[in-house]
Scaffold this active site. Structure first.
Site, PDB file in Angstrom:
ATOM      1  N   LYS A 107       0.843  -1.197   0.000  1.00 30.01           N
ATOM      2  CA  LYS A 107       0.000   0.000   0.000  1.00 30.01           C
ATOM      3  C   LYS A 107       0.881   1.251   0.000  1.00 30.01           C
ATOM      4  CE  LYS A 107      -2.087  -1.206   3.801  1.00 30.01           C
ATOM      5  NZ  LYS A 107      -3.053  -1.283   4.926  1.00 30.01           N
ATOM      6  N   THR A 159      -9.400  10.023   6.833  1.00 31.12           N
ATOM      7  CA  THR A 159      -8.980   8.716   6.304  1.00 31.12           C
ATOM      8  C   THR A 159      -8.952   7.659   7.403  1.00 31.12           C
ATOM      9  OG1 THR A 159      -6.659   9.333   6.620  1.00 31.12           O
ATOM     10  CG2 THR A 159      -7.622   9.744   4.446  1.00 31.12           C
ATOM     11  N   GLY A 180      -9.505   4.553   9.358  1.00 21.88           N
ATOM     12  CA  GLY A 180     -10.014   3.222   9.054  1.00 21.88           C
ATOM     13  C   GLY A 180      -9.771   2.729   7.648  1.00 21.88           C
ATOM     14  N   THR A 181      -8.921   3.397   6.872  1.00 25.80           N
ATOM     15  CA  THR A 181      -8.710   2.957   5.489  1.00 25.80           C
ATOM     16  C   THR A 181      -8.067   1.568   5.418  1.00 25.80           C
ATOM     17  OG1 THR A 181      -6.646   4.223   5.477  1.00 25.80           O
ATOM     18  CG2 THR A 181      -8.554   5.256   4.481  1.00 25.80           C
ATOM     19  N   GLY A 182      -7.114   1.295   6.317  1.00 23.50           N
ATOM     20  CA  GLY A 182      -6.452  -0.011   6.297  1.00 23.50           C
ATOM     21  C   GLY A 182      -7.403  -1.142   6.630  1.00 23.50           C
ATOM     22  N   CYS A 183      -8.223  -0.929   7.663  1.00 23.88           N
ATOM     23  CA  CYS A 183      -9.227  -1.930   8.039  1.00 23.88           C
ATOM     24  C   CYS A 183     -10.186  -2.186   6.881  1.00 23.88           C
ATOM     25  CB  CYS A 183     -10.034  -1.449   9.246  1.00 23.88           C
ATOM     26  SG  CYS A 183      -9.089  -0.878  10.658  1.00 23.88           S
TER      27      CYS A 183
END
Length: 537
Positions: free
Chosen positions: A184, A217, A219-222
């Site tokens: 990412k 942004t 919580g983008t990874g979750c």
């Protein structure tokens, strides 16, 4: 009479999220369930930690007894078939070992691990003992989705400084650990914020996405890992699943500011795509609503030079291509609501900015190439109907230009050299747009027959003139914009508007009504054509 055979129900993957909580709904288990639903799955949740947090920060963390995590996992496993698992925050060695053992016993087909180890602030979230346990857990995963510092920790190396270094590190880790790595780029700098998938065999696939400047942004990874698990669990290949997830996440981030949730780093808008598509799906071919009735007598003595240019175009500014007179000015007024809708479309602005994926842009251009190739006979037929040489030349020239443009667009879009424009499969909307031109030309007098073509030409040229300032010259859509904003094409549009204006000035009351109806219906179909790029994914 027997009932008709029912279609096979769509497969909905059952996806289990193992993660912590977020009372404000932006991250953790709460974000996972929204992401799973958005990606087409049925979400389930096992709680690893109860986190008292909001958009400003974390206040406290309560970790239930390890035995209770074991009980939760057993409760789900004993009752439900699990198609995919997403693993998020674990926090301790003990919890990580429990999940690792559970995976070894149950062997889910798809396991996507988001190795939550480093906060956005840069703070370490795992001690060394837990890090070793995390590496054991990686061995049980199908896919891992670390951010830049997390991949560096797992690989026991330096943090990547650019995309090339990141992919190299991801490929090396994937090969050594026989796991698929999602690299990412969110923590890197630059305009690119896409994601790469690195396979153990050395293959790499990149899903491009523009960097969106926003503070919201959380919580983008979750969200990425949960949606990815759902798409893979639903049967998509990993690279296809990543492309879908990257596009969905980009849209969710782009509209995050509109949510107005919290006073800190707000959440992304998980549901924007679903609401957008619902709005499109509920849209119907509305009955033609005309602003007023008018006839030739209403415009006796009207001067075309006095026709207002201040009619609004797609992006709220005045028209670049003025009406040819009062009749065509009224036609534009008849479709002002449609023009506003097109200008506000997510797909239109994204297309012009170059924000859409290569696949979506290629799809749009391919549909355009097919349409241009097929509309050639319509324009040729108008040339045979035209009452004077000047208009015959106009339609004949346009017919030839469409074939040239169709070939140019298809050559730049079709992947296989042996493919031709005839190999492109039109969508229902593209076919309907062609059909209205064909029927208009075939079954009406010349006065009426030119209407739908003029509507499409005027709208396309105006949109591209207005949107040209948004376009990156190096983007894949730049060529399409150049075609429809080219001075020669603009001159043809102005000539065609003059033809329609003259025809309307001598038309009967019945013909005027037909022209206004056809013009609006053509505009509606043009709107639906522009909505297509964001509708198919």
């Amino acid at each position: 009479m027997p009932f008709p055979k029912q279609a096979k129900p769509e497969f909905v993957p059952r996806v289990l999220s193992i993660a912590g909580t977020d009372p404000t709904g932006g991250a953790g288990l709460h974000a996972d369930l929204k992401s799973i639903a958005a990606a087409g799955g049925y979400g389930m949740g096992v709680v690893t930690a109860l986190v008292s947090q909001n958009t400003v920060g974390v206040r406290a963390v309560h970790t239930p007894p390890v035995d209770f995590l074991v009980e939760q996992l057993a409760a789900v496993t004993d009752d439900v078939t699990i198609d995919a698992v997403k693993i998020g925050m674990l926090g301790s060695r003990e919890l990580t070992q429990v999940v690792t053992n559970w995976l070894r016993q149950t062997k889910p087909a798809v396991v996507v691990l988001d190795p939550v180890m480093v906060a956005t602030s840069g703070d370490r979230l795992l001690d060394e003992d837990a890090l070793d346990a995390m590496r054991d857990l990686v061995a049980e995963a199908t896919v891992i989705t670390p951010n830049v510092p997390e991949l560096a920790l797992l690989a026991d190396g330096p943090e990547a400084n650019d995309l090339t270094e990141l992919i190299e590190q991801a490929l090396e880790f994937a090969s050594k650990n026989d796991v698929i790595v999602i690299a990412k780029t969110g923590h890197l700098s630059g305009d690119e914020a896409g994601n790469a998938v690195a396979f153990p065999g050395g293959q790499v696939s990149f899903s491009s996405s523009p960097r969106i400047h926003t503070e919201n942004t959380h919580g983008t990874g979750c969200s990425l890992s949960a949606a990815l698990a759902t798409r893979i669990g639903g049967g998509s290949a990993v690279d296809d699943a990543l492309r879908w997830t990257t596009r969905w996440l980009s849209e969710s981030i782009r509209f995050a500011d509109d949510l107005h949730v919290g006073q800190g780093h707000g959440p992304i808008d998980h549901g924007h795509r679903a609401r957008r598509l619902e709005k499109v799906a509920l849209r119907r071919m509305q009955p033609v609503r005309l602003n007023s009735n008018f006839s030739q007598e209403d415009f006796e003595g009207a001067d075309a030079e006095q026709t207002p240019r201040e009619l609004e175009s797609f992006f709220g500014s005045s028209l670049q291509i003025a009406p040819a007179g009062p009749f065509t000015a009224q036609l534009w007024r008849d479709i002002e609501d449609i023009i506003t809708e097109i200008g506000d479309m997510f797909s239109v602005r994204s297309l012009l900015r170059g924000d859409l994926s290569s696949e979506e842009t290629d799809f749009f251009v391919a549909q355009e190439a097919w349409y241009l190739h097929q509309v050639f006979p319509v324009l040729s037929h108008l040339a045979t109907k035209a009452p004077c040489p000047k208009e015959q030349v106009l339609w004949s020239s346009l017919a030839q230009e469409t074939l040239v443009r169709a070939l140019e667009l298809s050559n730049n879009t079709l992947e296989e050299a042996s493919s031709t424009v005839e190999d492109i499969e039109p969508t229902t909307i593209t076919q309907l747009l062609l059909d209205i031109h064909s029927s208009c030309s075939a079954f009406n007098t010349y006065r009426v027959a030119v209407t739908s073509i003029v509507a499409e030409m005027w709208m396309s040229a105006e949109l591209n003139l207005q949107g040209k300032s948004l376009v990156d010259r190096d983007s894949k859509i730049a060529g399409w914009v150049e075609v429809y904003s080219d001075p020669e094409f603009i001159d043809s549009v102005q000539q065609a508007l003059g033809v329609l204006e003259e025809n309307m000035s001598s038309a009967s009351e019945a013909e005027l009504k037909t022209i206004r109806n056809i013009f609006r219906r053509a505009a509606v179909l043009e709107r639906e054509a522009y909505a297509q790029p964001g509708r198919g994914w």
